[in-house]
Scaffold this motif. Structure first.
Motif, PDB file in Angstrom:
ATOM      1  N   ARG A  78       0.801  -1.232   0.000  1.00  0.00           N
ATOM      2  CA  ARG A  78       0.000   0.000   0.000  1.00  0.00           C
ATOM      3  C   ARG A  78       0.832   1.280   0.000  1.00  0.00           C
ATOM      4  O   ARG A  78       0.276   2.376  -0.068  1.00  0.00           O
ATOM      5  N   GLY A  79       2.132   1.160   0.116  1.00  0.00           N
ATOM      6  CA  GLY A  79       2.993   2.332   0.096  1.00  0.00           C
ATOM      7  C   GLY A  79       2.697   3.286   1.246  1.00  0.00           C
ATOM      8  O   GLY A  79       2.416   2.864   2.369  1.00  0.00           O
ATOM      9  N   LYS A  80       2.717   4.580   0.958  1.00  0.00           N
ATOM     10  CA  LYS A  80       2.498   5.586   1.994  1.00  0.00           C
ATOM     11  C   LYS A  80       1.088   5.542   2.577  1.00  0.00           C
ATOM     12  O   LYS A  80       0.846   6.062   3.667  1.00  0.00           O
ATOM     13  N   ARG A  81       0.145   4.949   1.832  1.00  0.00           N
ATOM     14  CA  ARG A  81      -1.229   4.865   2.329  1.00  0.00           C
ATOM     15  C   ARG A  81      -1.333   3.989   3.576  1.00  0.00           C
ATOM     16  O   ARG A  81      -2.329   4.022   4.281  1.00  0.00           O
ATOM     17  N   MET A  82      -0.302   3.196   3.829  1.00  0.00           N
ATOM     18  CA  MET A  82      -0.307   2.330   5.009  1.00  0.00           C
ATOM     19  C   MET A  82       0.016   3.109   6.282  1.00  0.00           C
ATOM     20  O   MET A  82      -0.288   2.666   7.384  1.00  0.00           O
ATOM     21  N   ILE A  83       0.620   4.278   6.138  1.00  0.00           N
ATOM     22  CA  ILE A  83       1.090   5.044   7.293  1.00  0.00           C
ATOM     23  C   ILE A  83       0.034   6.074   7.702  1.00  0.00           C
ATOM     24  O   ILE A  83      -0.312   6.962   6.909  1.00  0.00           O
ATOM     25  N   PRO A  84      -0.491   5.994   8.922  1.00  0.00           N
ATOM     26  CA  PRO A  84      -1.524   6.945   9.365  1.00  0.00           C
ATOM     27  C   PRO A  84      -0.955   8.362   9.488  1.00  0.00           C
ATOM     28  O   PRO A  84       0.214   8.558   9.819  1.00  0.00           O
ATOM     29  N   LYS A  85      -1.802   9.353   9.221  1.00  0.00           N
ATOM     30  CA  LYS A  85      -1.409  10.745   9.387  1.00  0.00           C
ATOM     31  C   LYS A  85      -1.931  11.327  10.698  1.00  0.00           C
ATOM     32  O   LYS A  85      -1.431  12.344  11.174  1.00  0.00           O
ATOM     33  N   SER A  86      -2.928  10.681  11.264  1.00  0.00           N
ATOM     34  CA  SER A  86      -3.566  11.186  12.479  1.00  0.00           C
ATOM     35  C   SER A  86      -2.817  10.715  13.733  1.00  0.00           C
ATOM     36  O   SER A  86      -2.458   9.538  13.863  1.00  0.00           O
ATOM     37  N   GLY A  87      -2.602  11.650  14.654  1.00  0.00           N
ATOM     38  CA  GLY A  87      -1.988  11.292  15.932  1.00  0.00           C
ATOM     39  C   GLY A  87      -2.858  10.338  16.723  1.00  0.00           C
ATOM     40  O   GLY A  87      -2.364   9.463  17.436  1.00  0.00           O
ATOM     41  N   LYS A  88      -4.180  10.482  16.584  1.00  0.00           N
ATOM     42  CA  LYS A  88      -5.106   9.578  17.269  1.00  0.00           C
ATOM     43  C   LYS A  88      -4.905   8.144  16.800  1.00  0.00           C
ATOM     44  O   LYS A  88      -4.905   7.210  17.609  1.00  0.00           O
ATOM     45  N   ASP A  89      -4.729   7.949  15.493  1.00  0.00           N
ATOM     46  CA  ASP A  89      -4.524   6.603  14.954  1.00  0.00           C
ATOM     47  C   ASP A  89      -3.225   5.998  15.484  1.00  0.00           C
ATOM     48  O   ASP A  89      -3.171   4.799  15.791  1.00  0.00           O
ATOM     49  N   TRP A  90      -2.189   6.815  15.594  1.00  0.00           N
ATOM     50  CA  TRP A  90      -0.921   6.327  16.130  1.00  0.00           C
ATOM     51  C   TRP A  90      -1.068   5.935  17.599  1.00  0.00           C
ATOM     52  O   TRP A  90      -0.581   4.881  18.027  1.00  0.00           O
ATOM     53  N   ASN A  91      -1.734   6.777  18.360  1.00  0.00           N
ATOM     54  CA  ASN A  91      -1.926   6.476  19.780  1.00  0.00           C
ATOM     55  C   ASN A  91      -2.737   5.200  19.974  1.00  0.00           C
ATOM     56  O   ASN A  91      -2.407   4.350  20.811  1.00  0.00           O
ATOM     57  N   GLN A  92      -3.818   5.053  19.198  1.00  0.00           N
ATOM     58  CA  GLN A  92      -4.653   3.863  19.309  1.00  0.00           C
ATOM     59  C   GLN A  92      -3.880   2.607  18.904  1.00  0.00           C
ATOM     60  O   GLN A  92      -3.965   1.570  19.568  1.00  0.00           O
ATOM     61  N   GLY A  93      -3.123   2.704  17.817  1.00  0.00           N
ATOM     62  CA  GLY A  93      -2.373   1.546  17.343  1.00  0.00           C
ATOM     63  C   GLY A  93      -1.293   1.099  18.304  1.00  0.00           C
ATOM     64  O   GLY A  93      -1.115  -0.096  18.556  1.00  0.00           O
TER      65      GLY A  93
END
Length: 276
Positions: free
Chosen positions: A192-207
């Protein structure tokens, strides 16, 4: 009793990280960040603890392959279905598969009561998911959930045997999660390339939170499989389904029904039979 309580804690953590992944907007991104968490925690463990014995590396390799299979199809299942449908199918099918493998090939002795208890847990959980099974719109999510269950059964057996042969349970856990992360992260970026990397801080925190809960849950389970029968621990972990239903109702506004009461009693009865 301390083994039972430990596995129940593992079950709660497992239900929690599944709910976190389901809560995210992009399930693949959530699993991607979760895998980064796996890699970080795994790296710390392999630095602190000894390298596992060479006898365990074949099991470790097989486990990583089954984890990749499991993660991929679990993510697809959550893209298509509700937590309260997908989770019980995945978790209910796997202990039955592990039980069959134990009876056919594993060295762990099981009593008649324990076999009945494991079967009761599995069937109870599958009854909880019957709505998804008979719902034509949910057939694709059911298929993905069953495939994820095959992955779960596979890595459970490999990890139980591998941890016993490793000489260092936490060292084994560290390498498992580190290798798992490297492969999943690399594969995700390749697909998926760059689409695999979240841009939202919330997504990073949840993950990352899901990753921490996942490592804690499975580390407890692997340790438990070194001191008790693999099939028993695989079934006891599935009490997490009750936690998942509570989370689904409270946080995802999924429907609760009286039809779920009897299967829930079946699960609890099975756990009691296993624990006696």
């Amino acid at each position: 009793m301390y083994i039972l309580l430990s596995v129940l804690l593992s079950a709660l953590l497992h239900a929690s990280w599944n709910a976190i992944i389901k809560f995210g907007d992009d399930k693949f991104q959530g699993m991607f960040v979760l895998s980064i968490g796996h890699g970080v925690f795994g790296f710390f463990l392999i630095v602190i603890y000894p390298i596992p014995n060479h006898q365990s590396w074949l099991f470790l390799t097989g486990s990583v392959a089954f984890h990749m299979f499991y993660k991929y199809f679990l993510t697809l299942a959550y893209e298509k279905g509700d937590l309260s449908n997908v989770y019980p199918i995945t978790r209910g099918t796997s202990p039955i598969l592990v039980l069959i493998a134990s009876l056919l090939a594993l060295p762990d002795p099981l009593t008649t009561g324990q076999i009945g208890g494991i079967g009761t847990v599995g069937l109870g959980i599958l009854f909880l998911a019957r709505g998804a099974i008979i719902n034509k719109e949910g057939h694709i999510s059911v298929l993905y959930a069953i495939l994820a269950a095959i992955g779960t059964a596979g890595y459970t057996i490999f990890d139980g045997l591998g941890a016993r042969a490793s000489g260092t349970t936490l060292g084994y856990v560290g390498w498992l999660f580190f290798l798992d992360a490297i492969i999943f992260i690399g594969g995700g970026i390749a697909l998926r390339g760059k689409r695999m990397i979240p841009k939202s801080g919330k997504d990073w925190n949840q993950g990352l939170l899901a990753g921490a809960a996942s490592v804690g849950a499975y580390a407890i389970a692997i340790w438990a499989m070194t001191v008790a029968q693999i099939a028993i621990i695989a079934a006891l972990r599935e009490i997490s389904i009750i936690f998942a239903f509570i989370i689904g109702i409270l946080f995802f506004h999924e429907k609760a029904s009286i039809q779920k009461l009897l299967p829930t009693i079946m699960v609890i009865t099975g756990v009691v039979c296993i624990s006696i």
